[in-house]
Each structure stands twice: as C-alpha cells, then as structure tokens.
Enzyme design. Sequence first.
Site, PDB file in Angstrom:
ATOM      1  N   GLU A 109      -9.505  -1.390   5.886  1.00 13.98           N
ATOM      2  CA  GLU A 109      -8.415  -1.423   6.653  1.00 13.98           C
ATOM      3  C   GLU A 109      -8.919  -1.432   8.043  1.00 13.98           C
ATOM      4  OE1 GLU A 109      -5.262   1.750   6.251  1.00 13.98           O
ATOM      5  OE2 GLU A 109      -3.689   0.165   6.863  1.00 13.98           O
ATOM      6  N   SER A 126      -3.840   6.988  13.186  1.00 14.03           N
ATOM      7  CA  SER A 126      -3.493   7.201  14.565  1.00 14.03           C
ATOM      8  C   SER A 126      -4.683   7.401  15.490  1.00 14.03           C
ATOM      9  CB  SER A 126      -2.525   8.209  14.457  1.00 14.03           C
ATOM     10  OG  SER A 126      -3.342   9.463  14.886  1.00 14.03           O
ATOM     11  N   SER A 147       4.640  -1.421   4.150  1.00 10.39           N
ATOM     12  CA  SER A 147       4.865  -2.807   4.656  1.00 10.39           C
ATOM     13  C   SER A 147       4.863  -3.669   3.425  1.00 10.39           C
ATOM     14  CB  SER A 147       3.542  -2.998   5.599  1.00 10.39           C
ATOM     15  OG  SER A 147       3.486  -1.956   6.406  1.00 10.39           O
ATOM     16  N   GLN A 200       0.725  -1.151   0.135  1.00 17.23           N
ATOM     17  CA  GLN A 200      -0.099  -0.005   0.072  1.00 17.23           C
ATOM     18  C   GLN A 200       0.731   1.314  -0.021  1.00 17.23           C
ATOM     19  OE1 GLN A 200      -1.445   0.683   3.894  1.00 17.23           O
ATOM     20  NE2 GLN A 200      -3.456   1.761   3.342  1.00 17.23           N
ATOM     21  N   GLY A 201       0.978   1.971  -1.167  1.00 17.69           N
ATOM     22  CA  GLY A 201       1.700   3.204  -1.290  1.00 17.69           C
ATOM     23  C   GLY A 201       0.821   4.401  -0.895  1.00 17.69           C
ATOM     24  N   TYR A 202       0.629   4.710   0.259  1.00 19.21           N
ATOM     25  CA  TYR A 202       0.040   5.833   0.571  1.00 19.21           C
ATOM     26  C   TYR A 202       0.803   6.971   1.416  1.00 19.21           C
ATOM     27  CZ  TYR A 202      -4.585   3.559   0.282  1.00 19.21           C
ATOM     28  OH  TYR A 202      -5.736   2.911  -0.285  1.00 19.21           O
ATOM     29  N   SER A 203       1.193   6.533   2.491  1.00 17.72           N
ATOM     30  CA  SER A 203       2.218   7.455   3.313  1.00 17.72           C
ATOM     31  C   SER A 203       3.533   8.052   2.666  1.00 17.72           C
ATOM     32  CB  SER A 203       2.603   6.967   4.500  1.00 17.72           C
ATOM     33  OG  SER A 203       1.716   6.415   5.332  1.00 17.72           O
TER      34      SER A 203
HETATM   35  C1  LIG Z   1       4.022  -0.542  11.358  1.00 13.06           C
HETATM   36  C2  LIG Z   1       3.328   0.349  10.648  1.00 13.06           C
HETATM   37  C3  LIG Z   1       3.060  -0.051   9.213  1.00 13.06           C
HETATM   38  C4  LIG Z   1       2.589   0.998   8.231  1.00 13.06           C
HETATM   39  N1  LIG Z   1       2.244   0.337   6.810  1.00 13.06           N
HETATM   40  C5  LIG Z   1       1.877   1.553   6.020  1.00 13.06           C
HETATM   41  C6  LIG Z   1       1.823   0.877   4.781  1.00 13.06           C
HETATM   42  O1  LIG Z   1       1.925  -0.205   4.323  1.00 13.06           O
HETATM   43  N2  LIG Z   1       1.321   1.761   3.848  1.00 13.06           N
HETATM   44  C7  LIG Z   1       1.348   3.150   3.954  1.00 13.06           C
HETATM   45  O2  LIG Z   1       1.005   3.768   3.245  1.00 13.06           O
HETATM   46  N3  LIG Z   1       1.620   3.804   5.288  1.00 13.06           N
HETATM   47  C8  LIG Z   1       1.892   2.764   6.294  1.00 13.06           C
HETATM   48  N4  LIG Z   1       2.141   3.256   7.663  1.00 13.06           N
HETATM   49  C9  LIG Z   1       2.305   4.530   7.788  1.00 13.06           C
HETATM   50  C10 LIG Z   1       1.016   5.039   8.765  1.00 13.06           C
HETATM   51  O3  LIG Z   1      -0.341   4.995   8.005  1.00 13.06           O
HETATM   52  C11 LIG Z   1       1.451   6.455   9.142  1.00 13.06           C
HETATM   53  O4  LIG Z   1       2.408   6.303  10.155  1.00 13.06           O
HETATM   54  C12 LIG Z   1       0.423   7.023   9.765  1.00 13.06           C
HETATM   55  O5  LIG Z   1      -0.714   7.518   9.089  1.00 13.06           O
HETATM   56  C13 LIG Z   1       0.828   8.281  10.700  1.00 13.06           C
HETATM   57  O6  LIG Z   1       1.510   9.408  10.094  1.00 13.06           O
HETATM   58  P1  LIG Z   1       2.928   9.806  10.259  1.00 13.06           P
HETATM   59  O7  LIG Z   1       3.954   8.520  10.659  1.00 13.06           O
HETATM   60  O8  LIG Z   1       3.462  10.528   9.393  1.00 13.06           O
HETATM   61  O9  LIG Z   1       2.765  10.571  11.648  1.00 13.06           O
HETATM   62  P2  LIG Z   1       2.045  12.091  11.845  1.00 13.06           P
HETATM   63  O10 LIG Z   1       0.746  12.104  10.931  1.00 13.06           O
HETATM   64  O11 LIG Z   1       2.954  12.901  11.728  1.00 13.06           O
HETATM   65  O12 LIG Z   1       1.496  11.927  13.241  1.00 13.06           O
HETATM   66  C14 LIG Z   1       2.801  12.266  14.477  1.00 13.06           C
HETATM   67  C15 LIG Z   1       1.636  12.146  15.821  1.00 13.06           C
HETATM   68  O13 LIG Z   1       0.957  13.342  15.598  1.00 13.06           O
HETATM   69  C16 LIG Z   1      -0.476  13.194  15.848  1.00 13.06           C
HETATM   70  N5  LIG Z   1      -1.326  14.031  14.994  1.00 13.06           N
HETATM   71  C17 LIG Z   1      -1.157  14.166  13.590  1.00 13.06           C
HETATM   72  N6  LIG Z   1      -2.103  14.652  13.293  1.00 13.06           N
HETATM   73  C18 LIG Z   1      -3.125  15.104  14.004  1.00 13.06           C
HETATM   74  C19 LIG Z   1      -4.273  15.845  14.288  1.00 13.06           C
HETATM   75  N7  LIG Z   1      -4.933  16.385  13.340  1.00 13.06           N
HETATM   76  N8  LIG Z   1      -4.996  15.825  15.640  1.00 13.06           N
HETATM   77  C20 LIG Z   1      -4.267  15.378  16.791  1.00 13.06           C
HETATM   78  N9  LIG Z   1      -2.897  14.691  16.527  1.00 13.06           N
HETATM   79  C21 LIG Z   1      -2.387  14.687  15.367  1.00 13.06           C
HETATM   80  C22 LIG Z   1      -0.617  11.576  15.621  1.00 13.06           C
HETATM   81  O14 LIG Z   1      -1.752  11.028  16.262  1.00 13.06           O
HETATM   82  C23 LIG Z   1       0.754  11.229  16.062  1.00 13.06           C
HETATM   83  O15 LIG Z   1       0.781  10.810  17.282  1.00 13.06           O
HETATM   84  C24 LIG Z   1       2.583   2.259   8.585  1.00 13.06           C
HETATM   85  C25 LIG Z   1       2.981   2.790   9.791  1.00 13.06           C
HETATM   86  C26 LIG Z   1       3.532   1.713  10.724  1.00 13.06           C
HETATM   87  C27 LIG Z   1       3.813   2.140  12.309  1.00 13.06           C
END
Ligand SMILES: Cc1cc2nc3c(=O)[nH]c(=O)nc-3n(C[C@H](O)[C@H](O)[C@H](O)COP(=O)(O)OP(=O)(O)OC[C@H]3O[C@@H](n4cnc5c(N)ncnc54)[C@H](O)[C@@H]3O)c2cc1C
Lengths: 359, 397
Positions: free
Chosen positions: B238, B374, B155, B120-123
């Site tokens: 998901e 999250s 992932s 899944q290529g989102y983030s």
């Molecule tokens: C084990 C694992 C597997 C993953 N697999 C994939 C994958 O296969 N494909 C993919 O695309 N992504 C994947 N991800 C990415 C995941 O979707 C992102 O990590 C997630 O969306 C959070 O984005 P970020 O890491 O940039 O954190 P950020 O968005 O920067 O968040 C950092 C902190 O800020 C808080 N925060 C952010 N925005 C707000 C808000 N509006 N209000 C309050 N708090 C906020 C969050 O809750 C978090 O605590 C994976 C992540 C993990 C840990």
Amino acid sequence: MHFGLTEEQELLQQTIREFAASELPAPKLRALFDEGSGHDPGLWAKSAEIGLAGLTVPESYGGAGLELLDLALAFEVLGESALPGPYLGHALAALAIAEGGSEDQKQRWLPRLASGEAIGTVALAERNNVWECADWRVEFRDGALAGEKEFVPYAQLADLTLVGTVGGGLAVLERDAEGSRVDAVDGVDRTRALGRLELTGARAEALPAPPGTAERVLDAGRVLLAADSFGGAWKLIETTAEYTRTREQFGTPIAQFQSVKHMLADAATEIEPARGLFWYAAYAWERLPEESPRAAATAKAHLTDRAADVSRTCVELHGGIGFTWECDVQFWVKRAMFNRTFLGAPSAQLERVADLGGW
Amino acid sequence: MDLSFGPEYEAYRAEVREFTAEWSAHAPLSHERAAEFRDRATERGYLYRGIPKRYGGSEREFDAFREAIVAEEFDASGLPWRLGAQGVGMIVPTLLEIGEEWQREKFIPGTLRGDYVWCQGYSEPGAGSDLASLRSSARLEGDEWVINGHKIWTSDAQDSNYMFGMFRTEPDAPKHAGISYLLLEVDQPGLEIRPLRQIDGAVHFNEVFFDDVRTPADWIVGKRGQGWQVARVNLKYERNLGGGSMMRRHFNGLLELARRSEIDGRPAIQDPVTRRRLAELEGYVRCVETTYMRQLSATANGEEQKVSLPILMNKLYGTDTREKIARLGYDLVGSDGLRAPAEEDLKIQSNTETVTGWVDQYLFSLAGPIAAGSSNIQRNIIGERGLGLPRDLRSPS
Ligand SMILES: Cc1cc2nc3c(=O)[nH]c(=O)nc-3n(C[C@H](O)[C@H](O)[C@H](O)COP(=O)(O)OP(=O)(O)OC[C@H]3O[C@@H](n4cnc5c(N)ncnc54)[C@H](O)[C@@H]3O)c2cc1C
C-alpha cells in the site's frame, strides 16, 4: 541506466571521510575556526596528497581526470566535515582553465593546481548582489583590469585568481600583481575566508574561453554548493539525533518526546530526497549541457535553502548550548549561510529556474 | 552514473508507445474495451510481469526498467490500466507471497481482469492508527467463520465483490496475536454498507456492519492469529509510491493552470510571486522524480539496501508535495475558489482542466496525510527506523 554511485565513488567519499576524521579532529577544527583564517597549510598540503586539489584536472595535466559528479561527492564530504580551506574557489579556477584556457595556460597552471602547489580562486561577485556574468562590470582592456570584485574566496592566499569581466570574460590575475589590492572580509563562515579585490590597471591574461565558459563555471559552483549543503545538513541531522538520544529532561532522553522526533523526521525528509538533485545536476553538467543551467539552479535553490532550515531546527533541538559559540553546531549553521548566499541566493536561482523553464 | 536506457530499452519504449497510441485513438474505452485493452497489454507482457501465466499474468523475467517504461507510457496515455488499488495493488501480491495455491487460482485471474473488485476492511471506529486494537470478531462455527462488528472508511465497498480484512479470532490472545486475515464475499445477508460522504462531497468510502456474516473456514490468509503479520506484508504494498511521472503530471496541470489564469490582467505565470512558488515546487517535484530514479536504479541493479531510507520517506514526501501542488492551484483559481466542486470533478480524480477541479484537489489532498498510515505515523517510522530514535511510549500489547 544507473542512477547511483559506483564503488570508486563510494571509495572516494570514504577516503575523504577518513582523511577528515584523522587530520581534522574536533579540537583542531575548533582551533582553526577560532583562529579565523580558514586555512591550515599543513591540512591543505595533505589533502592535496590524497588528490583533493586536482580531482577534475585532466590526467595529462597531473590531475585525476574525474567528472563534476565525483567532485560534488567530494564536496558532500567537505560539507560534512566542515573542512576549512580554499577548495571551492580552487576547484572552480581549475575547471575554468581546463574548459577555457589556452594550451599554454593549461600547461602553466593545471599541473601546479592539481598538485596543490598553487592555489586558485575565482572573483565573480560585485557590489549589489551581482553574481551573473551578464552583470559583471570589471573592465578588461589592453591587458589590464579595472574595477572591484567582492567576496572572493581566499583572495589573499590565491596564487591565481580568475576574474570575471564585462561580457562574461575570464582573465587570469597572478598573485600580488601591481594595481591589485586585496582586503580581508570578516566573513560569517570562518571555515571559508573571503576578500575584496580592487583592480586599478592590474596586468592579467584573458582566457580564450569559448562563450558560455563563465556560465558553466557558475553552474559548477552551484552544484558544489548544493552538494556541500547536503553533506552539512545530513551531518547535523545525525549529530542532532545523537544529541537527542543522550540529553535527558523530565527523566527521559528528549528524543522520546514525539515533537522532537518529528522535528528530526521532518528535517531528514526535507534533505534525503534532495540528494538526487545534486547528483543529477552534476551529471547534467557533463552529459546533458542543455539541461545543466536549470538543474544547477534548482539544486542550488532547493538544497541550500532546505539546509539552512534544517540547521536552524538543529540549533533549536540543542537548547541553550546550541546558541553558544562553544557548540560545534554553529560551524554548519554558518556553512549553510555561506552556501545559501554565495553564487546567488535561492530567490535569484528560483527566478532563473522559471526563466530557463520558459515560463 | 548513466541515465540513458540504451537502444534496447528505447526500442521497447517506442513499441509500448505505438501500442498506447493505437488504443488511445479509441479512447474513452467502454468497460469491455478497457478489459480487452488490458488483455492485449498482458499478452504482450506489458502488464503483470511478475505474475505467473496460470494466474492470468504475463510471467516475464524480472526487469524493473521495462516495468517502469510501461508505467510511464501507460500513465502518460491516460488509458485505464491501473485497476483498483486494493485488488491488483494489495491482495494480489499478498496472495502471491503467502496465499494458498487454490486461493491464488480462485482470486487472482478475475482480479487482474478487473472482474473482481476488492475492498480493504481494516479500520474501525475505535481502531485507526492503532489498528491492532480492532474489535470486529470472527468465530469458527463448523466450516464457516461467523463475523460480527463494524468497519469504517472502507473505500469502494459499494462496488466490491470481495473484502479482505482483519478480524479478532483469538479473543484471549494478546492484542497483535489475536487477529486473523480473512476474505469474504461482500454481497450477502447480514453485511450492510452505509456510504459516507467525503469532505469534497464524493462518496467513495463507507461504513460496513457485520451481523453474523459468513465466510468459509479456509478463506483465511496465513494461519489463525497471524493476521497482523499478513497485513504487514500487504501494507508494504500500500505504501509503495507510484513513479515520479504521476507527480510530474500533476505539476504540469498546475503549470497549465498558471498559464491560463490571470493575476492583475496578465497570465499568472508572469506574476513574480507565482513564478517563485512554482519554481520552489519544481524543486520538490524534481526531488520526487530523482528519488524515484534512485529507487528504480537500485531495484534494477540489486542495490535496494542503498535506498532503504528514502523508501521510508516516500509516503510523507509524496503526500506533502501533492498538497503543495493542490494548494497553489487553489490559489490560482482566485475567487472561483468559492465554488463547490462539480459532479464531473468528483468523478475524475484530480481534474486539472476546470477551476472547480482545483477546488476538489484542495479538498481531496486532505486525505493524503490521513489515509494509509497517517503522516505522524510516517514521522514515527522515519524517526525510529530511519534515525534510530527511541520508540514512542505505547500501550502494552
Ligand atoms: C480517503 C480515505 C480512504 C480510506 N480507505 C480505507 C480503506 O479502504 N480501508 C480501511 O481499512 N481504512 C481506510 N481508511 C482509513 C485510514 O486508514 C485511517 O483513517 C487511518 O489509519 C487513521 O486512522 P483514524 O482515522 O482513526 O485516525 P486516528 O488514528 O484517530 O488519528 C487522528 C490523528 O492523530 C494522529 N495520531 C494517531 N496516533 C498517533 C501517534 N501514535 N502519534 C502521533 N500522532 C498520532 C494521526 O496522525 C491523526 O492526525 C481511509 C481513510 C481515508 C481518509
């Protein structure tokens, strides 16, 4: 498989909700709370007219013949509306007689309890946090009761009191029996009155109850307290959400602040998924008796504790007004305190959960 | 209320159990045998009920109870029936809902058999919770999309055949309206995968770099600029939580640990503080189980609107409960908590058998509140959609 409510059950809740809305407007609840007796004869009589006094009493004795789940659903709404009155003790007394009374006792008491003409209660607790049947010390010998019971709901008002005795027995004590004395307790929850019962040779009649009846009464009570807590906590979450939508600070409703929103989201997430705990425990009480004690203890421990947490969060979110006697939030804070402590604190219930799980 | 499934379903459960017992006798299954196991299970209608036969499904009448019984029994057996979450769990339902006919025919059968693995290529580094701010782009050149940019936390990318992802295709459109949903082959020039090591030492997620990566023009799901709506369909899947049986399994693992660990010379399960904590957790696990039962019952009886609120809470409640279990387990391993997770622990997710497996759970459970929306984002959703609180201030879209 159906793990949900029937239309009849939803209608039952709706009926009680409407009853509370029309018969117990906020100023009346406030007046009753301030007055402190926890009882309004008119309110009790009217609630009996809609069947609240005899929900689980068999139809052949004038009740509605419903199950514990229906009663618990009613208690969810009682919790929501903080309806003052002797409902808990009354319901448990009726269950005890229906489960363990002789035919004569059933005929004598159940129709009057079902109609609300007589008020029943249960005397279970004793000094030093005693709630469990195995720890009861009140003696019942040659038809006479001796000992003390504490925290008896509506002891002053009850026409009959089921007194828990040594070995897990239950004896019916009638109102004003010679050798019985009732002292009011100044309870923290003014929607539910309590009294202390002193017994010095008061005449009473044993229930020929099969073994385990008293335990089942305690289990049922725990399910009802869990349901009441659920209703009260959910009501507080809704009213607090409404409050935060309207109260403005820094030029915006406080609900706009994410920390406020998240406190409410967390509170809601602690409560909503616990609804099934009291449903299941009520169902188990009727249909899965071997699971019932543990399910009741789990529901009681979990829901009454979570509801107490939530009530404190909701006070905080009201700010200074939340800390006042004027603010209605206190009704539910105090009901949560009652529910948490009555029939044994969460810590004691958790120990039972562990024991009954064979851990 | 009636919690019995009745004779018909009990007979079905017995039949499924007999089937899993036969296959469990040969466990652990080789890759080929595992595929054969899933084929047999599909022939019998145990798997992929909702998927037409022409795509490799078993095409059975909707029956939430049969589905639940299979999931419970298969989970209990430990047999390899759950394929990668991204493929069967996400892209298959998305294609079924809004894919083109040829896309379904091309991609679904291989995915169901386990031949096609998806990522899944989102983030992106700059687009996490605020996913719509993503910048990796695709531009149409003739009959191909040309993709450039950088995805992260992807992932299983290193094991994947295909990726589904979101790319900016309309640079001048507003944030949410400029994204398209594309499928692409992973093994091709210009696509570079750099593994990232997780906090527990395992390597499951990756960075993916795109340098003029190509994919055919019609490998798009939905229309140009509608990628955001497509992703919403897909995220819905998901966030679906597995049944209560998984949580009960984890909790049972914890109970076993409490029976074999010692505190002050006696089994930890006899220690009053541990008993109290376990009993409190039992309450949370019962909440997960009974909430699952409510949702199952509502789905089967066509009353889904009655459980819309608990559905919003599934992810937050589930990850919180998992974390509680992991943390208590970590406490119970005592000084062994100083050890690093062993290689085997990293291979078997949630290994409850070894002490270091619990060290890994302590670390791995940190992912729950971050991945797949999250916990804070979940709280926003619960507050806003569940409790009617005002939306956060957000940057204009
Ligand atoms: C084990 C694992 C597997 C993953 N697999 C994939 C994958 O296969 N494909 C993919 O695309 N992504 C994947 N991800 C990415 C995941 O979707 C992102 O990590 C997630 O969306 C959070 O984005 P970020 O890491 O940039 O954190 P950020 O968005 O920067 O968040 C950092 C902190 O800020 C808080 N925060 C952010 N925005 C707000 C808000 N509006 N209000 C309050 N708090 C906020 C969050 O809750 C978090 O605590 C994976 C992540 C993990 C840990």
